[in-house]
Design a protein around this motif. Structure first.
Motif, PDB file in Angstrom:
ATOM      1  N   THR A  19       0.815  -1.236  -0.005  1.00  0.00           N
ATOM      2  CA  THR A  19       0.014   0.044  -0.063  1.00  0.00           C
ATOM      3  C   THR A  19       0.913   1.340   0.131  1.00  0.00           C
ATOM      4  OG1 THR A  19      -1.784  -1.164   1.098  1.00  0.00           O
ATOM      5  CG2 THR A  19      -1.625   1.244   1.169  1.00  0.00           C
ATOM      6  N   ARG A  20       1.691   1.221   0.872  1.00  0.00           N
ATOM      7  CA  ARG A  20       2.839   2.514   0.731  1.00  0.00           C
ATOM      8  C   ARG A  20       3.642   2.712  -0.418  1.00  0.00           C
ATOM      9  NH1 ARG A  20       2.983   0.857   6.361  1.00  0.00           N
ATOM     10  NH2 ARG A  20       4.820  -0.301   6.261  1.00  0.00           N
ATOM     11  N   ARG A  21       3.959   1.305  -1.018  1.00  0.00           N
ATOM     12  CA  ARG A  21       4.630   1.632  -2.401  1.00  0.00           C
ATOM     13  C   ARG A  21       3.926   2.139  -3.380  1.00  0.00           C
ATOM     14  NH1 ARG A  21       6.308  -3.720  -1.217  1.00  0.00           N
ATOM     15  NH2 ARG A  21       5.076  -4.617  -2.873  1.00  0.00           N
ATOM     16  N   ALA A  22       2.523   1.607  -3.430  1.00  0.00           N
ATOM     17  CA  ALA A  22       1.524   2.211  -4.441  1.00  0.00           C
ATOM     18  C   ALA A  22       1.333   3.676  -4.270  1.00  0.00           C
ATOM     19  CB  ALA A  22       0.297   1.582  -4.292  1.00  0.00           C
ATOM     20  N   MET A  23       1.327   4.096  -2.860  1.00  0.00           N
ATOM     21  CA  MET A  23       0.990   5.494  -2.464  1.00  0.00           C
ATOM     22  C   MET A  23       2.109   6.348  -3.106  1.00  0.00           C
ATOM     23  SD  MET A  23      -0.760   5.552   1.319  1.00  0.00           S
ATOM     24  CE  MET A  23      -2.277   5.475   1.547  1.00  0.00           C
ATOM     25  N   LEU A  24       3.264   5.741  -2.795  1.00  0.00           N
ATOM     26  CA  LEU A  24       4.630   6.462  -3.202  1.00  0.00           C
ATOM     27  C   LEU A  24       4.600   6.659  -4.980  1.00  0.00           C
ATOM     28  CD1 LEU A  24       6.818   8.030  -2.056  1.00  0.00           C
ATOM     29  CD2 LEU A  24       8.239   5.707  -2.265  1.00  0.00           C
ATOM     30  N   LEU A  25       4.350   5.587  -5.677  1.00  0.00           N
ATOM     31  CA  LEU A  25       4.167   5.615  -6.908  1.00  0.00           C
ATOM     32  C   LEU A  25       3.000   6.794  -7.446  1.00  0.00           C
ATOM     33  CD1 LEU A  25       4.489   1.928  -7.741  1.00  0.00           C
ATOM     34  CD2 LEU A  25       6.021   3.924  -8.435  1.00  0.00           C
ATOM     35  N   SER A  26       1.969   6.735  -6.626  1.00  0.00           N
ATOM     36  CA  SER A  26       0.973   7.715  -7.204  1.00  0.00           C
ATOM     37  C   SER A  26       1.556   9.167  -7.104  1.00  0.00           C
ATOM     38  CB  SER A  26      -0.266   7.325  -6.181  1.00  0.00           C
ATOM     39  OG  SER A  26      -1.172   8.480  -6.681  1.00  0.00           O
ATOM     40  N   LEU A  27       2.103   9.338  -5.898  1.00  0.00           N
ATOM     41  CA  LEU A  27       2.759  10.640  -5.717  1.00  0.00           C
ATOM     42  C   LEU A  27       3.870  11.083  -6.351  1.00  0.00           C
ATOM     43  CD1 LEU A  27       2.811  10.402  -1.744  1.00  0.00           C
ATOM     44  CD2 LEU A  27       1.322  11.953  -3.166  1.00  0.00           C
ATOM     45  N   ALA A  28       4.472   9.883  -7.029  1.00  0.00           N
ATOM     46  CA  ALA A  28       5.540  10.394  -8.346  1.00  0.00           C
ATOM     47  C   ALA A  28       5.024  11.276  -9.315  1.00  0.00           C
ATOM     48  CB  ALA A  28       5.888   9.248  -8.582  1.00  0.00           C
ATOM     49  N   VAL A  29       3.733  10.929  -9.471  1.00  0.00           N
ATOM     50  CA  VAL A  29       2.926  11.610 -10.498  1.00  0.00           C
ATOM     51  C   VAL A  29       2.624  13.025 -10.368  1.00  0.00           C
ATOM     52  CG1 VAL A  29       0.916  11.506 -12.299  1.00  0.00           C
ATOM     53  CG2 VAL A  29       2.262   9.364 -11.485  1.00  0.00           C
ATOM     54  N   GLN A  30       1.977  13.266  -9.179  1.00  0.00           N
ATOM     55  CA  GLN A  30       1.694  14.294  -8.766  1.00  0.00           C
ATOM     56  C   GLN A  30       1.172  14.390  -7.302  1.00  0.00           C
ATOM     57  OE1 GLN A  30      -1.870  14.907 -11.305  1.00  0.00           O
ATOM     58  NE2 GLN A  30      -3.421  14.656  -9.406  1.00  0.00           N
ATOM     59  N   GLU A  31       1.109  15.422  -6.390  1.00  0.00           N
ATOM     60  CA  GLU A  31       0.777  15.654  -5.193  1.00  0.00           C
ATOM     61  C   GLU A  31      -0.850  15.271  -5.023  1.00  0.00           C
ATOM     62  OE1 GLU A  31       1.937  19.394  -3.775  1.00  0.00           O
ATOM     63  OE2 GLU A  31      -0.065  20.223  -4.433  1.00  0.00           O
ATOM     64  N   ARG A  32      -1.017  14.593  -3.857  1.00  0.00           N
ATOM     65  CA  ARG A  32      -2.485  13.997  -3.864  1.00  0.00           C
ATOM     66  C   ARG A  32      -2.899  14.415  -2.185  1.00  0.00           C
ATOM     67  NH1 ARG A  32      -3.597  11.370  -8.246  1.00  0.00           N
ATOM     68  NH2 ARG A  32      -1.895  10.488  -9.392  1.00  0.00           N
ATOM     69  N   SER A  33      -4.136  14.451  -2.175  1.00  0.00           N
ATOM     70  CA  SER A  33      -4.685  14.478  -0.780  1.00  0.00           C
ATOM     71  C   SER A  33      -4.504  13.189  -0.073  1.00  0.00           C
ATOM     72  CB  SER A  33      -6.030  15.085  -0.814  1.00  0.00           C
ATOM     73  OG  SER A  33      -7.165  13.968  -1.338  1.00  0.00           O
ATOM     74  N   ILE A  34      -4.780  13.060   1.262  1.00  0.00           N
ATOM     75  CA  ILE A  34      -5.001  11.727   1.897  1.00  0.00           C
ATOM     76  C   ILE A  34      -6.136  10.978   1.312  1.00  0.00           C
ATOM     77  CG2 ILE A  34      -5.115  10.346   4.161  1.00  0.00           C
ATOM     78  CD1 ILE A  34      -3.096  12.342   4.934  1.00  0.00           C
ATOM     79  N   THR A  35      -7.129  11.678   1.101  1.00  0.00           N
ATOM     80  CA  THR A  35      -8.455  11.087   0.805  1.00  0.00           C
ATOM     81  C   THR A  35      -8.224  10.463  -0.628  1.00  0.00           C
ATOM     82  OG1 THR A  35      -9.726  12.558   2.103  1.00  0.00           O
ATOM     83  CG2 THR A  35     -10.921  11.483   0.271  1.00  0.00           C
ATOM     84  N   GLU A  36      -7.564  11.007  -1.505  1.00  0.00           N
ATOM     85  CA  GLU A  36      -7.306  10.594  -3.002  1.00  0.00           C
ATOM     86  C   GLU A  36      -6.396   9.470  -2.777  1.00  0.00           C
ATOM     87  OE1 GLU A  36      -7.293  14.518  -5.731  1.00  0.00           O
ATOM     88  OE2 GLU A  36      -5.746  14.309  -4.419  1.00  0.00           O
ATOM     89  N   LEU A  37      -4.998   9.534  -1.922  1.00  0.00           N
ATOM     90  CA  LEU A  37      -4.396   8.290  -1.837  1.00  0.00           C
ATOM     91  C   LEU A  37      -5.206   7.053  -1.016  1.00  0.00           C
ATOM     92  CD1 LEU A  37      -1.503  10.107  -0.260  1.00  0.00           C
ATOM     93  CD2 LEU A  37      -1.555   8.896  -2.535  1.00  0.00           C
ATOM     94  N   ALA A  38      -6.070   7.307  -0.367  1.00  0.00           N
ATOM     95  CA  ALA A  38      -7.065   6.361   0.156  1.00  0.00           C
ATOM     96  C   ALA A  38      -7.879   5.472  -0.811  1.00  0.00           C
ATOM     97  CB  ALA A  38      -7.875   6.738   1.514  1.00  0.00           C
ATOM     98  N   ALA A  39      -8.486   6.078  -1.733  1.00  0.00           N
ATOM     99  CA  ALA A  39      -9.708   5.944  -2.421  1.00  0.00           C
ATOM    100  C   ALA A  39      -9.272   4.560  -3.242  1.00  0.00           C
ATOM    101  CB  ALA A  39      -9.832   6.849  -3.388  1.00  0.00           C
ATOM    102  N   PRO A  40      -8.219   4.364  -3.736  1.00  0.00           N
ATOM    103  CA  PRO A  40      -7.979   3.080  -4.492  1.00  0.00           C
ATOM    104  C   PRO A  40      -7.641   1.710  -3.667  1.00  0.00           C
ATOM    105  CG  PRO A  40      -6.235   4.748  -5.158  1.00  0.00           C
ATOM    106  CD  PRO A  40      -6.910   5.227  -3.989  1.00  0.00           C
ATOM    107  N   HIS A  41      -7.286   1.830  -2.551  1.00  0.00           N
ATOM    108  CA  HIS A  41      -7.340   0.850  -1.413  1.00  0.00           C
ATOM    109  C   HIS A  41      -8.535   0.689  -0.461  1.00  0.00           C
ATOM    110  CE1 HIS A  41      -3.244   1.416  -2.628  1.00  0.00           C
ATOM    111  NE2 HIS A  41      -3.213   2.562  -2.401  1.00  0.00           N
TER     112      HIS A  41
END
Length: 122
Positions: A19-41
């Protein structure tokens, strides 16, 4: 234990969680809110916030509050330590002599898998 080794061990522990790896990859594209980081999981804000806190403590992300929104950004410089370690493994052939090297898809350079070759520089 050297500080670099301790730091490297800490980074690997943090990144061991998918989950943390996926969040970090998502943040590599652009900054996100915690809600946006939580949604796919399909996780709650507090659960996602806990993952972000772990990433923050490892120096991999930063968080700022904008209004009521917690915005998270990646700090890729911290990953340089892992990159340097991996490059050393390949450069010095250490990965090829290590039984765990098969986990990285690395093959031994010796024709006999039970024997490693040592080149003489003379």
């Amino acid at each position: 234990m050297r500080k670099d080794q301790s730091s490297l061990d800490s980074l690997f522990r943090v990144l061991a969680d998918p989950t943390r790896r996926a969040m970090l990859l998502s943040l590599a594209v652009q900054e996100r809110s915690i809600t946006e980081l939580a949604a796919p999981h399909r996780m709650t804000f507090p659960a996602a916030s806990k993952h972000v806190k772990i990433l923050e403590s490892a120096g991999l992300v930063s968080r700022r509050v904008v209004g009521k929104k917690h915005v998270v950004s990646a700090i890729p410089l911290r990953l340089v330590l892992i990159d340097e370690w991996l490059q050393l493994q390949v450069a010095f052939g250490l990965a090829g002599n290590n039984p765990s090297s098969t986990a990285f898809g690395l093959e031994q350079s010796s024709p006999n898998p039970n024997q490693t070759s040592i080149k003489n520089s003379h």
